[in-house]
Scaffold this motif. Structure first.
Motif, PDB file in Angstrom:
ATOM      1  N   VAL A  74       0.818  -1.312  -0.148  1.00  0.00           N
ATOM      2  CA  VAL A  74       0.278   0.022   0.094  1.00  0.00           C
ATOM      3  C   VAL A  74       0.770   1.305   0.104  1.00  0.00           C
ATOM      4  N   ASN A  75       0.607   2.131  -1.087  1.00  0.00           N
ATOM      5  CA  ASN A  75       1.410   3.215  -1.100  1.00  0.00           C
ATOM      6  C   ASN A  75       0.215   4.518  -0.796  1.00  0.00           C
ATOM      7  N   ILE A  76       0.567   5.229   0.500  1.00  0.00           N
ATOM      8  CA  ILE A  76      -0.328   6.215   0.605  1.00  0.00           C
ATOM      9  C   ILE A  76      -0.069   7.588  -0.217  1.00  0.00           C
ATOM     10  N   THR A  77      -1.275   7.562  -1.002  1.00  0.00           N
ATOM     11  CA  THR A  77      -1.067   8.658  -1.924  1.00  0.00           C
ATOM     12  C   THR A  77      -2.206  10.094  -1.517  1.00  0.00           C
ATOM     13  N   ALA A  78      -2.511  10.616  -2.451  1.00  0.00           N
ATOM     14  CA  ALA A  78      -3.219  11.749  -2.208  1.00  0.00           C
ATOM     15  C   ALA A  78      -3.984  12.232  -3.059  1.00  0.00           C
ATOM     16  N   LYS A  79      -5.414  12.847  -3.140  1.00  0.00           N
ATOM     17  CA  LYS A  79      -6.483  12.888  -4.064  1.00  0.00           C
ATOM     18  C   LYS A  79      -5.812  13.958  -5.132  1.00  0.00           C
ATOM     19  N   VAL A  80      -4.866  15.004  -4.485  1.00  0.00           N
ATOM     20  CA  VAL A  80      -4.082  16.116  -5.490  1.00  0.00           C
ATOM     21  C   VAL A  80      -3.252  15.344  -6.375  1.00  0.00           C
ATOM     22  N   GLY A  81      -2.945  14.331  -6.265  1.00  0.00           N
ATOM     23  CA  GLY A  81      -2.068  13.648  -6.957  1.00  0.00           C
ATOM     24  C   GLY A  81      -2.803  13.082  -8.145  1.00  0.00           C
ATOM     25  N   SER A  82      -4.070  13.124  -8.141  1.00  0.00           N
ATOM     26  CA  SER A  82      -4.902  12.733  -9.399  1.00  0.00           C
ATOM     27  C   SER A  82      -4.824  13.933 -10.587  1.00  0.00           C
ATOM     28  N   ILE A  83      -4.414  13.373 -11.688  1.00  0.00           N
ATOM     29  CA  ILE A  83      -4.295  14.101 -13.209  1.00  0.00           C
ATOM     30  C   ILE A  83      -5.692  14.738 -13.390  1.00  0.00           C
ATOM     31  N   GLY A  84      -6.656  13.568 -13.382  1.00  0.00           N
ATOM     32  CA  GLY A  84      -7.925  13.868 -13.916  1.00  0.00           C
ATOM     33  C   GLY A  84      -8.881  14.670 -13.080  1.00  0.00           C
ATOM     34  N   ASP A  85      -8.391  14.716 -11.648  1.00  0.00           N
ATOM     35  CA  ASP A  85      -9.068  15.497 -10.830  1.00  0.00           C
ATOM     36  C   ASP A  85      -8.705  16.868 -10.429  1.00  0.00           C
ATOM     37  N   ASN A  86      -7.586  17.328 -11.087  1.00  0.00           N
ATOM     38  CA  ASN A  86      -6.871  18.515 -10.848  1.00  0.00           C
ATOM     39  C   ASN A  86      -7.414  19.551 -11.640  1.00  0.00           C
ATOM     40  N   GLY A  87      -8.410  20.255 -10.639  1.00  0.00           N
ATOM     41  CA  GLY A  87      -9.028  21.456 -11.467  1.00  0.00           C
ATOM     42  C   GLY A  87      -8.576  22.967 -10.640  1.00  0.00           C
ATOM     43  N   LEU A  88      -7.480  22.857  -9.736  1.00  0.00           N
ATOM     44  CA  LEU A  88      -7.159  24.015  -9.155  1.00  0.00           C
ATOM     45  C   LEU A  88      -6.021  24.515  -9.149  1.00  0.00           C
ATOM     46  N   GLY A  89      -5.075  23.410  -9.701  1.00  0.00           N
ATOM     47  CA  GLY A  89      -3.513  23.763  -9.739  1.00  0.00           C
ATOM     48  C   GLY A  89      -2.685  23.893  -8.488  1.00  0.00           C
ATOM     49  N   GLY A  90      -1.412  24.692  -8.700  1.00  0.00           N
ATOM     50  CA  GLY A  90      -0.916  24.918  -7.434  1.00  0.00           C
ATOM     51  C   GLY A  90      -0.203  23.463  -6.929  1.00  0.00           C
ATOM     52  N   TRP A  91       0.586  23.727  -5.711  1.00  0.00           N
ATOM     53  CA  TRP A  91       1.139  22.306  -5.039  1.00  0.00           C
ATOM     54  C   TRP A  91       1.851  21.548  -6.004  1.00  0.00           C
ATOM     55  N   TYR A  92       2.762  22.310  -6.854  1.00  0.00           N
ATOM     56  CA  TYR A  92       3.663  21.506  -7.707  1.00  0.00           C
ATOM     57  C   TYR A  92       4.354  20.394  -7.407  1.00  0.00           C
ATOM     58  N   SER A  93       5.292  20.614  -6.373  1.00  0.00           N
ATOM     59  CA  SER A  93       6.006  19.407  -5.866  1.00  0.00           C
ATOM     60  C   SER A  93       5.009  18.223  -5.545  1.00  0.00           C
ATOM     61  N   TYR A  94       4.418  18.451  -4.488  1.00  0.00           N
ATOM     62  CA  TYR A  94       3.242  17.432  -3.738  1.00  0.00           C
ATOM     63  C   TYR A  94       2.314  16.837  -4.861  1.00  0.00           C
ATOM     64  N   ARG A  95       1.774  17.461  -5.800  1.00  0.00           N
ATOM     65  CA  ARG A  95       0.908  16.862  -6.694  1.00  0.00           C
ATOM     66  C   ARG A  95       1.763  16.001  -7.618  1.00  0.00           C
ATOM     67  N   MET A  96       3.041  16.622  -8.192  1.00  0.00           N
ATOM     68  CA  MET A  96       3.903  15.839  -8.902  1.00  0.00           C
ATOM     69  C   MET A  96       4.426  14.396  -8.290  1.00  0.00           C
ATOM     70  N   SER A  97       4.904  14.605  -7.104  1.00  0.00           N
ATOM     71  CA  SER A  97       5.176  13.499  -6.311  1.00  0.00           C
ATOM     72  C   SER A  97       4.157  12.290  -6.132  1.00  0.00           C
ATOM     73  N   LYS A  98       3.053  12.810  -6.103  1.00  0.00           N
ATOM     74  CA  LYS A  98       2.076  11.799  -5.660  1.00  0.00           C
ATOM     75  C   LYS A  98       1.278  11.265  -7.039  1.00  0.00           C
ATOM     76  N   ALA A  99       1.203  11.963  -7.989  1.00  0.00           N
ATOM     77  CA  ALA A  99       1.068  11.518  -9.555  1.00  0.00           C
ATOM     78  C   ALA A  99       2.244  10.461 -10.030  1.00  0.00           C
ATOM     79  N   ALA A 100       3.493  10.984  -9.655  1.00  0.00           N
ATOM     80  CA  ALA A 100       4.461   9.936  -9.941  1.00  0.00           C
ATOM     81  C   ALA A 100       4.414   8.566  -9.127  1.00  0.00           C
ATOM     82  N   LEU A 101       3.957   8.772  -7.666  1.00  0.00           N
ATOM     83  CA  LEU A 101       3.691   7.567  -6.932  1.00  0.00           C
ATOM     84  C   LEU A 101       2.591   6.591  -7.563  1.00  0.00           C
ATOM     85  N   ASN A 102       1.552   7.153  -7.934  1.00  0.00           N
ATOM     86  CA  ASN A 102       0.551   6.448  -8.480  1.00  0.00           C
ATOM     87  C   ASN A 102       0.881   5.649  -9.698  1.00  0.00           C
TER      88      ASN A 102
END
Length: 263
Positions: free
Chosen positions: A156-184
């Motif tokens: 189990v990898n603990i991810t975050a909803k903000v790592g979802s590319i399809g769900d991203n409608g707000l932008g920002g949090w570049y590092s965190y979003r990218m890290s969780k998208a890559a983890l997925n």
């Protein structure tokens, strides 16, 4: 049958510590291997180990140091011979403690540090611990009647909803979003490779919701009260999902409520 073994990476506080508590209280006689960067400073974790003698092993492991991960894997192999459940729990929002709100906040070092902890670390954990997961007894999740579809372990990898590319409608949090998208993506790759193996390992990403931890502290005031979870609430939900996992559910991302998240 030997007791199941759960390995929680990032166990000194927050979700990781709560996973340890939950497994000890609800999955007896399962044993817990709890890793963290500084066991000497993890008073609550050491207290938990003292209250459960023989069921908790605390190991020093910095997820940013490959040699420590490899060394821990060797020690666990020698002592336990297997792992049934691996939870990669540690994470950082950003070295500054706040996510970037615009491009002017972005720095190469901030991105590298966040990716190292949130993405590279869990993948290197999988590299060294997948052989032990393949030797597991399948003590977590659901096992189908068909022997060929049974799993030996769960990652189990603990991810975050903000790592979802399809769900991203707000932008920002570049590092965190990218890290969780890559983890997925890492989770998806792992599910394919370890799903081909015999025995099989189930690999999933899980979003815990917005949890009352140090990571979320700067943003809690923007979260509705009924959507800010305690660690206990979040882990209860995530463990309920883990209890239902089988090989048919591998390679996916799940939210705390059991719904599937878009990549």
């Amino acid at each position: 049958m030997a007791a199941s073994i759960a390995l929680v990476q990032g166990a000194s506080r927050g979700l990781g510590l709560e996973f340890c508590k939950h497994i000890l209280h609800n999955k007896s006689p399962a044993a817990v291997i709890a890793t963290c960067r500084n066991p000497e400073g993890a008073a609550e974790l050491r207290g938990l180990a003292a209250r459960h003698p023989g069921r908790v092993t605390v190991l020093k492991l910095d997820v940013n140091r490959e040699e420590e991960i490899g060394g821990a894997a060797e020690r666990i192999k020698e002592r336990f011979g297997k792992v049934d459940l691996l939870i990669n729990s540690s994470a950082m929002l950003h070295p500054s403690g706040r996510g970037e709100t615009s491009l002017r906040d972005v720095s190469a070092q901030g991105i590298i540090s966040t990716l190292t902890t949130n993405t590279v670390g869990p993948l290197v954990m999988a590299k060294y611990f997948s052989p032990l997961l393949q030797r597991g007894g399948g003590g977590f999740g659901q096992q189908p009647l068909e022997k060929a579809k049974r799993h030996s372990g769960i990652l189990v990898n603990i991810t975050a909803k903000v790592g979802s590319i399809g769900d991203n409608g707000l932008g920002g949090w570049y590092s965190y979003r990218m890290s969780k998208a890559a983890l997925n993506m890492a989770t998806r790759n792992l599910s394919i490779e370890l799903g081909r193996s015999r025995p099989k390992v189930v690999c999933v990403s899980m979003h815990p919701g917005t949890v009352n931890t140090d990571l979320s502290r700067p943003y809690r005031r923007n979260v509705p009260e009924d959507r800010l979870f305690s660690t206990e609430q979040s882990v209860n939900c995530l463990m309920s999902i883990i209890d239902t996992l089988d090989i048919n559910k591998t390679g996916k991302a799940y939210s705390w409520d059991g719904t599937e998240l878009p990549w």
